[in-house]
Motif scaffolding. Structure first.
Motif, mmCIF file in Angstrom:
data_model
loop_
_atom_site.group_PDB
_atom_site.id
_atom_site.type_symbol
_atom_site.label_atom_id
_atom_site.label_comp_id
_atom_site.label_asym_id
_atom_site.label_seq_id
_atom_site.Cartn_x
_atom_site.Cartn_y
_atom_site.Cartn_z
ATOM 1 N N GLY A 31 35.526 21.033 11.201
ATOM 2 C CA GLY A 31 35.481 19.798 11.961
ATOM 3 C C GLY A 31 35.206 20.058 13.424
ATOM 4 N N GLY A 32 34.654 19.053 14.068
ATOM 5 C CA GLY A 32 34.445 19.155 15.498
ATOM 6 C C GLY A 32 33.375 20.144 15.901
ATOM 7 N N GLN A 33 32.289 20.129 15.153
ATOM 8 C CA GLN A 33 31.154 20.992 15.494
ATOM 9 C C GLN A 33 29.905 20.135 15.638
ATOM 10 O OE1 GLN A 33 31.089 24.271 16.052
ATOM 11 N NE2 GLN A 33 33.301 24.459 15.743
ATOM 12 N N PRO A 34 29.021 20.501 16.551
ATOM 13 C CA PRO A 34 27.789 19.719 16.692
ATOM 14 C C PRO A 34 26.894 19.894 15.477
ATOM 15 C CG PRO A 34 27.715 21.668 18.091
ATOM 16 C CD PRO A 34 29.091 21.601 17.532
ATOM 17 N N GLN A 35 26.152 18.859 15.178
ATOM 18 C CA GLN A 35 25.119 18.941 14.166
ATOM 19 C C GLN A 35 23.793 19.183 14.873
ATOM 20 O OE1 GLN A 35 25.205 15.594 11.477
ATOM 21 N NE2 GLN A 35 27.405 15.757 11.177
ATOM 22 N N HIS A 36 22.984 20.046 14.271
ATOM 23 C CA HIS A 36 21.681 20.389 14.834
ATOM 24 C C HIS A 36 20.606 19.778 13.941
ATOM 25 C CE1 HIS A 36 23.521 23.342 17.577
ATOM 26 N NE2 HIS A 36 24.394 23.477 16.590
ATOM 27 N N PHE A 37 19.753 18.969 14.538
ATOM 28 C CA PHE A 37 18.787 18.195 13.784
ATOM 29 C C PHE A 37 17.398 18.813 13.796
ATOM 30 C CE2 PHE A 37 20.823 14.166 12.651
ATOM 31 C CZ PHE A 37 21.990 14.239 13.382
ATOM 32 N N GLY A 38 16.688 18.602 12.692
ATOM 33 C CA GLY A 38 15.256 18.836 12.681
ATOM 34 C C GLY A 38 14.530 17.639 13.281
ATOM 35 N N ALA A 81 42.378 8.218 16.209
ATOM 36 C CA ALA A 81 42.481 9.587 15.691
ATOM 37 C C ALA A 81 41.210 10.393 15.945
ATOM 38 C CB ALA A 81 42.767 9.566 14.197
ATOM 39 N N SER A 82 40.186 9.775 16.477
ATOM 40 C CA SER A 82 38.948 10.500 16.781
ATOM 41 C C SER A 82 39.233 11.577 17.814
ATOM 42 C CB SER A 82 37.876 9.548 17.314
ATOM 43 O OG SER A 82 37.506 8.620 16.325
ATOM 44 N N ASP A 83 38.731 12.771 17.554
ATOM 45 C CA ASP A 83 39.050 13.868 18.473
ATOM 46 C C ASP A 83 37.865 14.729 18.852
ATOM 47 O OD1 ASP A 83 40.700 15.933 15.900
ATOM 48 O OD2 ASP A 83 38.670 15.134 16.076
ATOM 49 N N TYR A 84 36.683 14.331 18.413
ATOM 50 C CA TYR A 84 35.477 15.084 18.781
ATOM 51 C C TYR A 84 34.393 14.074 19.083
ATOM 52 C CZ TYR A 84 31.475 18.202 18.475
ATOM 53 O OH TYR A 84 30.324 18.910 18.753
ATOM 54 N N PHE A 85 33.703 14.286 20.225
ATOM 55 C CA PHE A 85 32.752 13.309 20.712
ATOM 56 C C PHE A 85 31.501 14.039 21.176
ATOM 57 C CE2 PHE A 85 36.065 10.124 20.748
ATOM 58 C CZ PHE A 85 37.203 10.901 20.909
ATOM 59 N N ILE A 86 30.355 13.451 20.886
ATOM 60 C CA ILE A 86 29.112 14.167 21.156
ATOM 61 C C ILE A 86 28.043 13.174 21.568
ATOM 62 C CG2 ILE A 86 28.464 14.100 18.696
ATOM 63 C CD1 ILE A 86 27.290 16.921 19.064
ATOM 64 N N TRP A 87 27.165 13.619 22.458
ATOM 65 C CA TRP A 87 26.025 12.817 22.891
ATOM 66 C C TRP A 87 24.736 13.498 22.459
ATOM 67 C CZ3 TRP A 87 25.945 7.991 24.803
ATOM 68 C CH2 TRP A 87 27.119 7.481 25.361
ATOM 69 N N TYR A 88 23.825 12.659 21.936
ATOM 70 C CA TYR A 88 22.505 13.121 21.554
ATOM 71 C C TYR A 88 21.443 12.347 22.318
ATOM 72 C CZ TYR A 88 24.297 15.612 17.426
ATOM 73 O OH TYR A 88 24.947 16.470 16.586
ATOM 74 N N LYS A 89 20.316 13.014 22.539
ATOM 75 C CA LYS A 89 19.118 12.399 23.120
ATOM 76 C C LYS A 89 18.031 12.440 22.062
ATOM 77 C CE LYS A 89 15.573 13.421 26.632
ATOM 78 N NZ LYS A 89 15.142 14.421 27.658
ATOM 79 N N GLU A 116 14.053 11.556 21.585
ATOM 80 C CA GLU A 116 12.743 11.138 22.078
ATOM 81 C C GLU A 116 11.914 10.627 20.907
ATOM 82 O OE1 GLU A 116 11.363 13.873 25.546
ATOM 83 O OE2 GLU A 116 12.534 15.131 24.191
ATOM 84 N N SER A 117 10.928 9.833 21.241
ATOM 85 C CA SER A 117 10.109 9.199 20.212
ATOM 86 C C SER A 117 9.472 10.241 19.300
ATOM 87 C CB SER A 117 9.027 8.356 20.892
ATOM 88 O OG SER A 117 8.230 7.719 19.933
ATOM 89 N N GLY A 118 9.652 10.072 17.999
ATOM 90 C CA GLY A 118 9.036 10.961 17.026
ATOM 91 C C GLY A 118 9.742 12.288 16.840
ATOM 92 N N LYS A 119 10.925 12.432 17.442
ATOM 93 C CA LYS A 119 11.669 13.687 17.318
ATOM 94 C C LYS A 119 13.067 13.419 16.778
ATOM 95 C CE LYS A 119 9.300 16.281 20.919
ATOM 96 N NZ LYS A 119 9.493 17.149 22.114
ATOM 97 N N GLY A 120 13.729 14.502 16.372
ATOM 98 C CA GLY A 120 15.103 14.369 15.923
ATOM 99 C C GLY A 120 16.066 14.331 17.096
ATOM 100 N N PRO A 121 17.296 13.874 16.868
ATOM 101 C CA PRO A 121 18.298 13.877 17.937
ATOM 102 C C PRO A 121 18.548 15.292 18.451
ATOM 103 C CG PRO A 121 19.016 12.505 16.099
ATOM 104 C CD PRO A 121 17.804 13.250 15.632
ATOM 105 N N GLN A 122 18.636 15.393 19.757
ATOM 106 C CA GLN A 122 18.848 16.690 20.416
ATOM 107 C C GLN A 122 20.227 16.698 21.060
ATOM 108 O OE1 GLN A 122 16.046 17.272 23.577
ATOM 109 N NE2 GLN A 122 16.916 19.205 24.250
ATOM 110 N N PHE A 123 21.015 17.703 20.757
ATOM 111 C CA PHE A 123 22.356 17.841 21.324
ATOM 112 C C PHE A 123 22.294 17.911 22.846
ATOM 113 C CE2 PHE A 123 26.678 19.254 21.684
ATOM 114 C CZ PHE A 123 26.678 20.235 22.672
#
Lengths: 113, 112
Positions: free
Chosen positions: A98-105, B29-37, B39-46
């Motif tokens: 848990g609590g790990q980033p997912q890496h997308f294609g 209870a949420s304990d992990y938070f993440i932001w993705y970017k 761009e058009s035609g691409k997958g989410p980037q950490f």
């Protein structure tokens, strides 16, 4: 260097004709995910594999299946694509705890004729 | 279950200004938070992540702030550049869950 690779980038199929999308990873991650993303929406999780253990989301249609023959590869099979299945399909990986980033294609854009 | 919402579906900023994108979540209870970017035609980037034992984390030109009291998360981008134009998603997870719950996304447009 691409770490999660999806092929093809664009796929066109006919209504009702089975189609397979592929994903490979060089990260050696335990978990592989498949998401469906429609225009202007958030990715929607279809299912994921933790190692060989398959985990289906409750609202994923039976039309969608998946295979993971080894750590590096995962496939999404759509048995009888309908017009509503036209979307971007994203593969992602994570380490598995848990609590790990997912890496997308970069996804496969599926069009249905 | 968890629900995650972004406050604004679109945000326009002048090049060089700072951008702030906000996100609210429902599960305490949420304990992990993440932001993705994305761009058009691409997958989410950490972009950046943060765990519930922190309230601030900084990266290169980005800062994530977490307010657990009001269940609010924000992404700040300093000196916004044209290359920052994209859709930004927040996502949250709880405990050992391997799934992320995504918010609906904010389209950031950088004006020249």
């Amino acid at each position: 260097d691409a770490m999660v690779i999806q092929n093809p980038r664009y796929q066109v199929t006919q209504f009702g004709k089975p189609v397979t999308l592929s994903c490979s990873q060089t990260l050696n991650h335990n978990v592989m995910y498949w998401y469906q993303q429609k225009s202007s929406q958030a990715p929607k999780l279809l299912f994921h594999y933790y190692d060989k253990d398959f985990n289906n989301e409750a609202d994923t249609p039976d039309n969608f299946q998946s295979r993971r023959p080894n750590t590096s590869f995962c496939f999404l099979d759509i048995r009888s694509p309908g017009l509503g299945d036209a979307a971007m399909y994203l593969c992602a990986t994570s380490k598995g705890t848990g609590g790990q980033p997912q890496h997308f294609g970069d996804g496969t854009r599926l069009s249905i004729l | 279950g968890e629900s995650v919402g972004l406050h604004l579906p679109t945000l326009s900023v002048q090049e060089g200004d700072n951008s702030i994108i906000n996100c609210a979540y429902s599960n305490s209870a949420s304990d992990y938070f993440i932001w993705y970017k994305q761009e058009s035609g691409k997958g989410p980037q950490f972009i950046i992540d943060i765990r519930s034992n922190m309230d601030k984390r900084q990266g290169q030109r980005v800062t994530v702030l977490l307010n657990k009291t009001v269940k609010h998360l924000s992404l700040q981008i300093a000196a916004t550049q044209p290359g920052d134009s994209a859709v930004y998603f927040c996502a949250v997870a709880s405990g050992s869950a391997r799934q992320l719950t995504f918010g609906s996304g904010t389209q950031l447009t950088v004006l020249p």
